[in-house]
Design an enzyme around this catalytic site. Structure first.
Site, PDB file in Angstrom:
ATOM      1  N   GLU A 122       0.935  -0.539  -0.314  1.00  0.00           N
ATOM      2  CA  GLU A 122      -0.069  -0.187  -0.215  1.00  0.00           C
ATOM      3  C   GLU A 122       0.923   0.933   0.185  1.00  0.00           C
ATOM      4  O   GLU A 122       2.120   1.361   0.933  1.00  0.00           O
ATOM      5  CB  GLU A 122      -1.082  -0.257   1.105  1.00  0.00           C
ATOM      6  CG  GLU A 122      -1.873   1.088   1.225  1.00  0.00           C
ATOM      7  CD  GLU A 122      -2.638   1.410   2.831  1.00  0.00           C
ATOM      8  OE1 GLU A 122      -2.820   2.494   3.067  1.00  0.00           O
ATOM      9  OE2 GLU A 122      -3.331   0.405   3.085  1.00  0.00           O
ATOM     10  N   CYS A 155      -2.768   8.256   4.882  1.00  0.00           N
ATOM     11  CA  CYS A 155      -2.265   7.665   3.255  1.00  0.00           C
ATOM     12  C   CYS A 155      -4.175   8.181   2.433  1.00  0.00           C
ATOM     13  O   CYS A 155      -3.517   8.359   1.886  1.00  0.00           O
ATOM     14  CB  CYS A 155      -2.449   6.275   3.914  1.00  0.00           C
ATOM     15  SG  CYS A 155      -0.817   5.424   4.295  1.00  0.00           S
TER      16      CYS A 155
END
Length: 437
Positions: A213, A247
């Site tokens: 990720e 994020c």
């Protein structure tokens, strides 16, 4: 100030070797026993919530109450995987009546877990929990920006597992690169796109599975017909929470001209109130990068509506910032900023907003604020992002999992599907021996 020992190449090699030696016996441990160990680790981490929150606050600036919430989220994730692990299973196949056909899963072996500083407990607990409960051994490298938090988390968890099942190495990028290139079977990474690409290249050479990720530049679309004040509150939460160090933070905003003026006024007001809620950025290096993007946007014609300046005094605080008149060419609209900055572009239609939102090298998440169900349907179908949220910048049911797109990574993160990523499936065909043997 806390210090932890930096790991040498020999230390990394030794940790991976120990994990490799222990892998068969841990894989042979019953799923129920692995789950029990994970529950015990969760209990120990929960008891140390205050200590971990204080370390997180000291190392990366998250307010203590929010840091405690992050630890609680990590504890919840450990317990989630303790419940899911024993019921994770393969399935039988329809084959010849004289045979047995099935798809069985097993641990991949040794998992290298490389975690970020912006949520160092919750993210680590997700990857560690899924890897351990499925029978893998783990070598964990936390971020060099939060080494004490990572070190203490490992001290709390490791005693609940046999020696060699969960090991820790410490250090900066070169240590992570050594670990990613070592004899491991999976490298699970949450962090920057640049680091993710380096890990993918290392895995291509070694044959390890890369579970990534990476970064994002997540768009927010504000459609015509929404309440501008409500939309501004949503945008502020998405852009300023954790000082923008998330994020899936809102990194670029496309607002319909019909509501643009009222939205920008409300967002500037929201920025003023958020100034007293957030902590500093993790360090001055990040703040310098954030401010450089803001300065470049202003020099290219953006208008400052709030914030945008480096305050006097020590520390790495950066004020919630709102920029109007932004364009696609500006770094604040193109790259990941990772700070409390809300750059806004006015668009003429929902179609234009969708097109611009999709035109990005990233594909982590996206948000659409709209009163139109047809626009909502189009958004989640057409936006090339792993997660699409409609009328809420954060939230979602427990156990959600998604595939990031483009430079934002690949592979499932979290949810039951992460157990699939941590295991390898084997097709098995069994026939009885011929009669007469």
């Amino acid at each position: 100030m806390s210090t932890v020992p930096a790991s040498s190449d020999a230390d990394v090699t030794a940790a991976v070797h120990a994990a490799r030696q222990t892998a068969p016996s841990w894989a042979g441990t019953s799923p129920a026993d692995r789950a029990a160990a994970l529950r015990a680790a969760a209990d120990t981490v929960e008891a140390a919530t205050g200590e971990l929150a204080a370390l997180m606050h000291a190392e990366m600036g998250k307010p203590v109450d929010e840091a405690a919430g992050s630890v609680e989220a990590g504890v919840g994730t450990l317990r989630q995987y303790a419940e899911l692990g024993p019921v994770h299973r393969g399935h039988a196949l329809a084959g010849n009546d004289n045979a047995i056909d099935l798809m069985a899963f097993g641990p991949r072996g040794v998992v290298a877990v490389i975690t970020p500083w912006n949520d160092p407990v919750a993210v680590a607990c997700g990857l560690l929990g899924a890897a351990l409960v499925t029978g893998n051994t783990v070598v964990h490298k936390p971020s060099e920006r939060t080494p004490a938090t990572g070190h203490r988390l490992a001290e709390l968890c490791a005693p609940h597992f046999p020696d060699g099942v969960l090991s820790l190495v410490n250090g900066d990028g070169p240590v992570g690169a050594t670990l990613a290139a070592a004899e491991v079977d999976v490298v699970a990474h949450v962090g920057s796109t640049a680091t993710g690409r380096s890990i993918a290249a290392a895995c291509a050479r070694t044959g390890a599975k890369a579970l990534l990720e990476n970064g994002g530049s997540d768009p927010l679309i504000v459609d015509a017909g929404v309440d501008p004040a409500w939309a501004a509150a949503q945008a502020a939460t998405g852009a300023f929470a954790n000082s923008g160090q998330i994020c899936v933070a809102v990194e670029r905003i496309y607002v319909h001209r019909e509501v643009a003026d009222a939205f920008l006024d409300a967002l500037a007001a929201e920025a003023e109130t958020w100034g007293g809620k957030i902590g500093p950025l993790v360090d001055t290096r990040l703040r310098d990068g954030v401010h450089a993007q803001v300065t470049a946007a202003l020099e290219a014609g953006a208008q400052r509506r709030a914030g945008g300046g480096v305050p006097d005094g020590p520390g790495a605080f950066y004020p919630p910032t709102v920029l109007a008149g932004c364009t696609d060419e500006m770094a604040v609209m193109r790259d990941e900023t990772f700070g409390p900055v809300a750059p806004v572009m006015v668009v003429e239609s929902f179609d234009e907003a969708l097109k611009r939102a999709a035109d990005s090298p990233y594909g982590l998440a996206a948000t659409v604020l709209t009163p139109s169900m047809s626009h909502a349907q189009r958004a989640w179908r057409e936006l090339p992002a792993g997660t699409v949220k409609v009328n809420a910048v954060f939230g979602g049911a427990p156990g959600g999992a998604a595939h990031p797109r483009k430079s934002s990574g690949h592979g499932f993160g979290y949810g039951p599907e992460l157990l699939d990523e941590m295991t390898a499936t084997k097709a098995v065909h069994i026939e009885a021996p011929p009669s007469g043997w």
